[in-house]
Motif scaffolding. Structure first.
Motif, PDB file in Angstrom:
ATOM      1  N   ASP A 156       0.830  -1.178  -0.083  1.00 23.19           N
ATOM      2  CA  ASP A 156       0.087  -0.006   0.052  1.00 23.19           C
ATOM      3  C   ASP A 156       0.761   1.116   0.092  1.00 23.19           C
ATOM      4  N   ARG A 157       2.203   1.161   0.428  1.00 21.11           N
ATOM      5  CA  ARG A 157       3.001   2.345   0.461  1.00 21.11           C
ATOM      6  C   ARG A 157       3.828   2.424  -0.666  1.00 21.11           C
ATOM      7  N   HIS A 158       3.793   1.493  -1.693  1.00 17.17           N
ATOM      8  CA  HIS A 158       4.555   1.598  -2.811  1.00 17.17           C
ATOM      9  C   HIS A 158       4.048   2.275  -3.788  1.00 17.17           C
ATOM     10  N   THR A 159       5.120   3.194  -4.357  1.00 21.66           N
ATOM     11  CA  THR A 159       4.625   4.336  -5.279  1.00 21.66           C
ATOM     12  C   THR A 159       3.886   4.026  -6.576  1.00 21.66           C
ATOM     13  N   THR A 160       3.985   2.858  -7.028  1.00 24.98           N
ATOM     14  CA  THR A 160       3.231   2.537  -8.293  1.00 24.98           C
ATOM     15  C   THR A 160       1.759   2.167  -7.669  1.00 24.98           C
ATOM     16  N   ILE A 161       1.809   1.482  -6.648  1.00 23.99           N
ATOM     17  CA  ILE A 161       0.411   1.191  -5.926  1.00 23.99           C
ATOM     18  C   ILE A 161      -0.259   2.457  -5.850  1.00 23.99           C
ATOM     19  N   ARG A 162       0.357   3.379  -5.217  1.00 17.53           N
ATOM     20  CA  ARG A 162      -0.342   4.809  -5.002  1.00 17.53           C
ATOM     21  C   ARG A 162      -0.710   5.505  -6.119  1.00 17.53           C
ATOM     22  N   GLU A 163       0.065   5.535  -7.216  1.00 20.12           N
ATOM     23  CA  GLU A 163      -0.388   5.947  -8.499  1.00 20.12           C
ATOM     24  C   GLU A 163      -1.551   5.250  -9.163  1.00 20.12           C
ATOM     25  N   LEU A 164      -1.553   3.940  -9.057  1.00 19.53           N
ATOM     26  CA  LEU A 164      -2.746   3.152  -9.448  1.00 19.53           C
ATOM     27  C   LEU A 164      -4.107   3.508  -8.656  1.00 19.53           C
ATOM     28  N   GLU A 165      -3.774   3.628  -7.210  1.00 22.00           N
ATOM     29  CA  GLU A 165      -4.965   4.095  -6.488  1.00 22.00           C
ATOM     30  C   GLU A 165      -5.433   5.345  -6.675  1.00 22.00           C
ATOM     31  N   ASP A 166      -4.789   6.334  -6.962  1.00 16.44           N
ATOM     32  CA  ASP A 166      -5.313   7.632  -7.494  1.00 16.44           C
ATOM     33  C   ASP A 166      -5.987   7.569  -8.767  1.00 16.44           C
ATOM     34  N   ARG A 167      -5.474   6.749  -9.897  1.00 15.32           N
ATOM     35  CA  ARG A 167      -6.056   6.597 -11.197  1.00 15.32           C
ATOM     36  C   ARG A 167      -7.562   5.979 -10.721  1.00 15.32           C
ATOM     37  N   LEU A 168      -7.607   4.836 -10.199  1.00 14.50           N
ATOM     38  CA  LEU A 168      -9.037   4.246  -9.955  1.00 14.50           C
ATOM     39  C   LEU A 168      -9.732   5.123  -9.050  1.00 14.50           C
ATOM     40  N   SER A 169      -9.328   5.777  -8.017  1.00 15.37           N
ATOM     41  CA  SER A 169     -10.064   6.548  -7.349  1.00 15.37           C
ATOM     42  C   SER A 169     -10.742   7.781  -8.059  1.00 15.37           C
ATOM     43  N   ASP A 170      -9.798   8.434  -8.962  1.00  9.69           N
ATOM     44  CA  ASP A 170     -10.386   9.586  -9.792  1.00  9.69           C
ATOM     45  C   ASP A 170     -11.619   8.985 -10.874  1.00  9.69           C
ATOM     46  N   ALA A 171     -11.392   7.671 -11.081  1.00  6.49           N
ATOM     47  CA  ALA A 171     -12.487   6.981 -12.162  1.00  6.49           C
ATOM     48  C   ALA A 171     -13.567   6.291 -11.366  1.00  6.49           C
ATOM     49  N   GLY A 172     -13.728   6.504  -9.986  1.00  2.00           N
ATOM     50  CA  GLY A 172     -14.904   6.166  -9.205  1.00  2.00           C
ATOM     51  C   GLY A 172     -14.752   4.592  -8.941  1.00  2.00           C
ATOM     52  N   VAL A 173     -13.622   3.940  -9.349  1.00  2.48           N
ATOM     53  CA  VAL A 173     -13.470   2.374  -9.020  1.00  2.48           C
ATOM     54  C   VAL A 173     -13.133   1.901  -7.761  1.00  2.48           C
ATOM     55  N   GLU A 174     -13.842   1.120  -7.147  1.00  2.00           N
ATOM     56  CA  GLU A 174     -13.472   0.641  -5.823  1.00  2.00           C
ATOM     57  C   GLU A 174     -12.334  -0.247  -5.927  1.00  2.00           C
ATOM     58  N   TYR A 175     -11.478  -0.187  -4.895  1.00  2.00           N
ATOM     59  CA  TYR A 175     -10.264  -0.936  -4.882  1.00  2.00           C
ATOM     60  C   TYR A 175      -9.855  -1.307  -3.582  1.00  2.00           C
ATOM     61  N   SER A 176      -9.020  -2.139  -3.374  1.00  2.00           N
ATOM     62  CA  SER A 176      -8.355  -2.561  -2.090  1.00  2.00           C
ATOM     63  C   SER A 176      -6.863  -3.108  -2.608  1.00  2.00           C
ATOM     64  N   VAL A 177      -6.156  -3.263  -1.625  1.00  2.00           N
ATOM     65  CA  VAL A 177      -4.720  -3.470  -1.919  1.00  2.00           C
ATOM     66  C   VAL A 177      -4.370  -4.848  -1.140  1.00  2.00           C
ATOM     67  N   ARG A 178      -3.454  -5.815  -1.877  1.00  2.00           N
ATOM     68  CA  ARG A 178      -3.053  -6.779  -1.156  1.00  2.00           C
ATOM     69  C   ARG A 178      -1.571  -6.922  -1.603  1.00  2.00           C
TER      70      ARG A 178
END
Length: 149
Positions: free
Chosen positions: A69-91
């Motif tokens: 969850d603290r990895h830069t690549t994951i954070r960027e993907l979280e931002d993109r999915l959040s902006d698109a209104g897509v629910e997500y979680s991280v494993r």
């Protein structure tokens, strides 16, 4: 088949194809309302390096989910999915990339898996990378290969 859960497998080389991965997953998850599980698999060595770099006390003081969850690549993907209104979680997981992606797909009951890969030469196009190939052959659901530029 209704899509409820999509596993987006992210590895150490995917920072260069965040745009392609985010777009591919959003195109599918957005219209279906599927939840995306962003999964980052680390080898033992990668995990130890990331734990050190992110300044966790030690590997025993944290979990692979927190490290992912603290990895830069994951954070960027979280931002993109959040902006698109897509629910997500991280494993997060530690071990062989292909095996762990397949295990995570089973654990989260994924309806589809997305994996990234690099553009290959004309002769190399018939062969995927070993991780992508392992996931395609062993995943419990359909796998979509997202090629970076």
């Amino acid at each position: 088949m209704a899509l409820e859960k999509i596993l987006l497998a992210v590895g150490p080389n995917d920072k260069d194809r965040i745009d392609e991965l985010a777009e591919a997953v959003t195109d599918v998850a957005g219209p279906t309302g599927a939840e995306v599980v962003i999964a980052h698999v680390f080898t033992d060595e990668e995990y130890d390096n990331v734990v050190d770099r992110l300044e966790f006390e030690s590997a025993s003081e944290t979990t692979p989910d927190e490290v992912a969850d603290r990895h830069t690549t994951i954070r960027e993907l979280e931002d993109r999915l959040s902006d698109a209104g897509v629910e997500y979680s991280v494993r997060g997981a530690v071990g062989n990339h292909g095996d762990q992606i397949v295990n995570l797909a089973k654990d989260v009951n994924a309806d589809m898996v997305f994996v990234g890969g690099r553009k290959r030469s004309p002769t190399g196009k018939a062969v995927f990378g070993s991780t992508a190939q392992e996931v395609m052959l062993n995943a419990p659901c359909p796998v979509t290969f997202v090629r970076g530029e």
